[in-house]
Design a protein around this motif. Structure first.
Motif, PDB file in Angstrom:
ATOM      1  N   PHE A   1     -28.551 -42.315 -30.135  1.00  0.00           N
ATOM      2  CA  PHE A   1     -27.998 -41.666 -31.313  1.00  0.00           C
ATOM      3  C   PHE A   1     -29.140 -40.980 -32.049  1.00  0.00           C
ATOM      4  O   PHE A   1     -30.305 -41.240 -31.768  1.00  0.00           O
ATOM      5  N   ARG A   2     -28.794 -40.099 -32.966  1.00  0.00           N
ATOM      6  CA  ARG A   2     -29.836 -39.457 -33.773  1.00  0.00           C
ATOM      7  C   ARG A   2     -29.349 -39.229 -35.189  1.00  0.00           C
ATOM      8  O   ARG A   2     -28.146 -39.135 -35.441  1.00  0.00           O
ATOM      9  N   GLN A   3     -30.319 -39.151 -36.097  1.00  0.00           N
ATOM     10  CA  GLN A   3     -29.993 -38.873 -37.493  1.00  0.00           C
ATOM     11  C   GLN A   3     -30.982 -37.852 -38.023  1.00  0.00           C
ATOM     12  O   GLN A   3     -32.191 -38.121 -38.107  1.00  0.00           O
ATOM     13  N   ALA A   4     -30.469 -36.699 -38.361  1.00  0.00           N
ATOM     14  CA  ALA A   4     -31.281 -35.644 -38.952  1.00  0.00           C
ATOM     15  C   ALA A   4     -31.377 -35.852 -40.465  1.00  0.00           C
ATOM     16  O   ALA A   4     -30.516 -36.516 -41.052  1.00  0.00           O
ATOM     17  N   PRO A   5     -32.401 -35.300 -41.093  1.00  0.00           N
ATOM     18  CA  PRO A   5     -32.550 -35.467 -42.548  1.00  0.00           C
ATOM     19  C   PRO A   5     -31.312 -34.998 -43.300  1.00  0.00           C
ATOM     20  O   PRO A   5     -30.810 -33.897 -43.073  1.00  0.00           O
ATOM     21  N   GLY A   6     -30.808 -35.858 -44.157  1.00  0.00           N
ATOM     22  CA  GLY A   6     -29.654 -35.510 -44.974  1.00  0.00           C
ATOM     23  C   GLY A   6     -28.327 -35.535 -44.254  1.00  0.00           C
ATOM     24  O   GLY A   6     -27.299 -35.143 -44.822  1.00  0.00           O
ATOM     25  N   LYS A   7     -28.320 -36.002 -43.011  1.00  0.00           N
ATOM     26  CA  LYS A   7     -27.076 -36.035 -42.240  1.00  0.00           C
ATOM     27  C   LYS A   7     -26.769 -37.445 -41.772  1.00  0.00           C
ATOM     28  O   LYS A   7     -27.638 -38.314 -41.771  1.00  0.00           O
TER      29      LYS A   7
ATOM     30  N   ASN B   1     -34.551 -31.540 -22.587  1.00  0.00           N
ATOM     31  CA  ASN B   1     -35.084 -30.239 -22.183  1.00  0.00           C
ATOM     32  C   ASN B   1     -34.550 -29.148 -23.108  1.00  0.00           C
ATOM     33  O   ASN B   1     -33.545 -29.330 -23.794  1.00  0.00           O
ATOM     34  N   SER B   2     -35.218 -28.016 -23.081  1.00  0.00           N
ATOM     35  CA  SER B   2     -34.800 -26.852 -23.876  1.00  0.00           C
ATOM     36  C   SER B   2     -34.530 -27.250 -25.320  1.00  0.00           C
ATOM     37  O   SER B   2     -33.475 -26.924 -25.891  1.00  0.00           O
ATOM     38  N   LEU B   3     -35.461 -27.956 -25.900  1.00  0.00           N
ATOM     39  CA  LEU B   3     -35.265 -28.459 -27.257  1.00  0.00           C
ATOM     40  C   LEU B   3     -35.132 -27.330 -28.268  1.00  0.00           C
ATOM     41  O   LEU B   3     -35.771 -26.274 -28.150  1.00  0.00           O
ATOM     42  N   LYS B   4     -34.289 -27.582 -29.271  1.00  0.00           N
ATOM     43  CA  LYS B   4     -34.031 -26.622 -30.334  1.00  0.00           C
ATOM     44  C   LYS B   4     -34.417 -27.234 -31.668  1.00  0.00           C
ATOM     45  O   LYS B   4     -34.418 -28.463 -31.812  1.00  0.00           O
ATOM     46  N   PRO B   5     -34.702 -26.409 -32.663  1.00  0.00           N
ATOM     47  CA  PRO B   5     -35.025 -26.959 -33.987  1.00  0.00           C
ATOM     48  C   PRO B   5     -33.926 -27.891 -34.513  1.00  0.00           C
ATOM     49  O   PRO B   5     -34.232 -28.879 -35.199  1.00  0.00           O
ATOM     50  N   GLU B   6     -32.683 -27.611 -34.180  1.00  0.00           N
ATOM     51  CA  GLU B   6     -31.586 -28.464 -34.653  1.00  0.00           C
ATOM     52  C   GLU B   6     -31.540 -29.823 -33.961  1.00  0.00           C
ATOM     53  O   GLU B   6     -30.731 -30.680 -34.328  1.00  0.00           O
ATOM     54  N   ASP B   7     -32.391 -30.043 -32.964  1.00  0.00           N
ATOM     55  CA  ASP B   7     -32.510 -31.364 -32.356  1.00  0.00           C
ATOM     56  C   ASP B   7     -33.454 -32.272 -33.142  1.00  0.00           C
ATOM     57  O   ASP B   7     -33.582 -33.454 -32.820  1.00  0.00           O
TER      58      ASP B   7
ATOM     59  N   VAL C   1     -38.386 -37.139 -33.547  1.00  0.00           N
ATOM     60  CA  VAL C   1     -38.562 -35.922 -32.750  1.00  0.00           C
ATOM     61  C   VAL C   1     -38.481 -34.729 -33.689  1.00  0.00           C
ATOM     62  O   VAL C   1     -37.494 -34.583 -34.422  1.00  0.00           O
ATOM     63  N   THR C   2     -39.519 -33.924 -33.680  1.00  0.00           N
ATOM     64  CA  THR C   2     -39.556 -32.727 -34.514  1.00  0.00           C
ATOM     65  C   THR C   2     -39.746 -31.513 -33.622  1.00  0.00           C
ATOM     66  O   THR C   2     -40.702 -31.462 -32.845  1.00  0.00           O
ATOM     67  N   VAL C   3     -38.835 -30.561 -33.735  1.00  0.00           N
ATOM     68  CA  VAL C   3     -38.889 -29.352 -32.916  1.00  0.00           C
ATOM     69  C   VAL C   3     -39.134 -28.166 -33.842  1.00  0.00           C
ATOM     70  O   VAL C   3     -38.305 -27.864 -34.704  1.00  0.00           O
ATOM     71  N   SER C   4     -40.258 -27.512 -33.652  1.00  0.00           N
ATOM     72  CA  SER C   4     -40.588 -26.361 -34.500  1.00  0.00           C
ATOM     73  C   SER C   4     -40.109 -25.072 -33.850  1.00  0.00           C
ATOM     74  O   SER C   4     -40.048 -24.963 -32.629  1.00  0.00           O
TER      75      SER C   4
END
Length: 122
Positions: free
Chosen positions: A37-43, A84-90, A118-121
């Motif tokens: 699972f994942r949790q993005a900031p504020g989500k 793979n193919s990581l995006k900033p929204e990941d 995980v931080t994707v720039s």
């Protein structure tokens, strides 16, 4: 209760790959399905992927299908998430979880790791 420890997070550029690992304690790892699972900031925390207790069946969120692969090595008590193919929204904290079920499902999670960032720039 099982202990889960995630590793492998970091800072990468968009388009790059990362592999997360989750090491589990105990002798019953191979008896249960596992999930990421994942949790993005504020989500809110969201489902990413799950794998059945044998590793034969998998399940993915639509947002990661075709880019992420979940796998497990029951001999090593470890579950992996190849990204793979990581995006900033990941960008998010990624959590490993154990399910009390045997099928690849987002439900029935009873134990959680502390997460790896995980931080994707762009």
């Amino acid at each position: 209760q099982v202990q889960l420890v995630e590793s492998g997070g970091g800072l990468v550029q968009a388009g790059a790959s990362l592999r997360l690992s989750c090491a589990a304690s105990g002798r019953t790892f191979s008896s249960y399905a596992m999930g990421w699972f994942r949790q993005a900031p504020g989500k809110e925390r969201e489902f990413v992927a799950a794998i059945s207790y044998t590793g034969v069946s998998t399940n993915y969120a639509d947002s990661v299908k075709g880019r992420f692969t979940i796998s497990r090595d029951n001999a090593k008590n470890t579950v992996y998430l190849q990204m793979n193919s990581l995006k900033p929204e990941d960008t998010a904290v990624y959590y490993c979880a154990r399910s009390l079920r045997i099928d690849a499902t987002p439900y029935g999670m009873d134990s959680w790791g502390k997460g790896t960032l995980v931080t994707v720039s762009s």
